[in-house]
Each structure stands twice: as C-alpha cells, then as structure tokens.
Design an enzyme around this catalytic site. Structure first.
Site, PDB file in Angstrom:
ATOM      1  N   HIS A 152      21.119   4.805   5.900  1.00 28.07           N
ATOM      2  CA  HIS A 152      20.212   4.668   7.046  1.00 28.07           C
ATOM      3  C   HIS A 152      20.914   3.878   8.163  1.00 28.07           C
ATOM      4  CE1 HIS A 152      16.623   3.738   9.320  1.00 28.07           C
ATOM      5  NE2 HIS A 152      15.779   4.127   8.370  1.00 28.07           N
ATOM      6  N   GLU A 260      21.135   9.171  10.196  1.00 27.85           N
ATOM      7  CA  GLU A 260      21.090   8.924   8.764  1.00 27.85           C
ATOM      8  C   GLU A 260      21.568  10.138   7.965  1.00 27.85           C
ATOM      9  OE1 GLU A 260      17.143   7.524   7.748  1.00 27.85           O
ATOM     10  OE2 GLU A 260      16.811   6.964   9.849  1.00 27.85           O
TER      11      GLU A 260
END
EC number: 5.1.3.15
Length: 289
Positions: A152, A260
């Site tokens: 992330h 991500e």
C-alpha cells in the site's frame, strides 16, 4: 540483528526502526508491522510520505508502505476483523541481511505465524538506487487457501492535484465510491476527474504492471513496476474524508498518492497446498525530460 555494514537499529519518526545506509539510497523499516517508512535515493528527497499525525502503536502506521495481508480491506471477511489484515500491526523479525558487492542491502523479514492460518509470509527487500520489495506467501496447510493483499505505497508528491499517473489509459476500474461500479479510464489518471473530482478509490483491472507518477512540482517521475498482480489500486481520500481521519493531519492529504500493487477485488489468489505466491514491486526515480 545481523552484523552487516550499513544496517543498524535506531529510531525513525519516533519509532523503533532498522536504519539502512546503502550505496545509492537510505531507508528505514519499522519493527512494528515490518513497515517500510522511508526510501530516499541519493540526490532526491524521500519518495515515501509519512503522516505528520501518526497514531502510537499498536495502531497501524499511516504512510510509507503498509503490508496488507492476508486480506485487502475486509474482503471475504466479517466485520469483526481489523481492516487490511494483521501483518501491519504485529512485531516483525529480521530473518537475514546482507550487503551485496555493489553496496546495496538485502533484508528478509517475517511476522509471527497466526494461529489457525495455514499461510506464512516473508518480505524480501533490496535497497539501493532502485527499491525492490516482495511479499512471499506459502500455503503450509493441506487445502487451498484464497487470500488478497497489497503493498500500500504512499508516494510523496508536491500536490496531488498537480500529478498524473501514466500507464492506465484504456483500462477499466472499479470505483469504491460508486458501489464498485466499473468505469473506463481515458487518458492519464488525475485527481480532478470530471466524473468524481477530488478523490480516488479505484481498483484497476488487468493492469499491465508498469506505471509512471509524473510530478511537475518535484520535477521527478516515479516508475512503479509490479509483478504477481493483475490489479493496481489508486487512492487518495480527498479533503472531506481526510479531515475526518485523526492520523492524517490537517491538509496533509495533498502530499501523497497511493499506488498499490495489489491482489484485490476480483483479483484473488487461490494458493494450493505447498505452493508459494510472490507479489512484487520495483520503484525508481526517473528524471523529468
């Protein structure tokens, strides 16, 4: 701690962290969550963003590269589990470390095993002028396991309103803010898309694996190459949502964009007994022509 030149234990942003001085870059990795906090190639400011209003442990760290595992959000789970899984809020251990002949550093870290989960995880990092990060998942059980995950990454930007993401034109994405309805991407990604301006929570499907974050304000381009994934999540909460988050800081949402590398949405991994899956991202800074 392995005795390796350029690797020591210290603090970064007030957190216990592994501090790396490699040929071509500096980096920091929090013990909490195995969380990459910083990667700064020589001659550049930090590529990663950290919140100015970090919540203390055991809360998850806002910024850097959280390890999302073994599920993305609460996909396939009930409401009684922590969002984005357990890996980002437990203490990780260094399994191995070495310095290569070119001065780059390689580390392997792992979280503790989780009771009742027949999956193990390790993270492999290669830190130098190029950053490479891998999540390696192994099914140690006797039945297939389906899981989702992500790296992330919060990329630091001059102003999220002024950046573009190349490599997405012609793809289709699922928009969380629109009930995961599917839409086409036309041209580069920009925050002020006329259809849903000022925020982004998109899962791009069948993504090709190479993207460029073009930032005129910082006069740089960040190249992201991914592997082991058919999805890319592009996220910025926008002003209204960010101002409701206690760990983000007033106005700080303008300073990052999350790209991500993910297995999420319809892109799920069904891992057979004894099998291993690797999610990879490679990041480097390119000059802006």
């Amino acid at each position: 701690m392995p005795d390796v030149q350029g690797l020591r234990l210290g603090t970064f942003a007030g957190m216990p962290a592994l501090l790396l001085e490699a040929q071509g870059a500096r980096a920091a990795i929090a013990v909490h969550g195995g969380h990459l906090l910083s990667w700064a190639p020589d001659g550049h400011e930090d590529v990663l963003w950290l919140s100015p209003a970090l919540a203390p442990a055991p809360a998850a760290i806002r910024g850097g590269v959280p390890v999302i595992w073994p599920y993305f959000g609460r996909q396939g789970q009930g409401d009684d589990v922590p969002s984005h899984g357990f890996a980002r809020t437990v203490r990780w251990q260094v399994a191995s470390a070495r310095r290569d002949a070119d001065g780059s550093l390689r580390l392997t870290l792992a979280p503790p095993a989780l009771d009742g989960l027949p999956l193990t995880l390790r993270m492999e990092l290669h830190v130098g002028a190029t950053l490479e990060q891998r999540l390696v998942t192994t099914n140690t059980g006797d039945a297939p396991v389906v899981f989702t995950q992500a790296l992330h990454s919060y990329f630091r930007v001059s102003d999220v309103h002024r950046v573009r993401v190349q490599g997405l034109d012609g793809l289709r994405f699922l928009d969380k803010n629109d009930g995961y309805a599917e839409h086409p991407q036309r041209g580069d990604w920009q925050l002020d898309d006329a259809r849903d301006p000022g925020r982004s929570d998109y899962i791009y499907r069948d993504a090709p694996g190479r993207y460029v974050l073009d930032d005129a304000g910082l006069d740089r381009r960040i190249e992201l190459v991914t592997g082991g994934s058919r999805s890319l999540v592009v996220w910025n909460p926008g002003e209204a949502s960010a101002e409701r988050s206690s760990d983000m800081g007033h106005g700080a949402w303008r300073g990052f964009l999350c790209l991500e590398a993910a297995n999420a949405g319809p892109d799920r991994i069904a891992l057979a007994p004894g099998a291993t899956h690797t999610l990879m991202q490679q990041v480097r800074v390119l000059p802006r022509d």
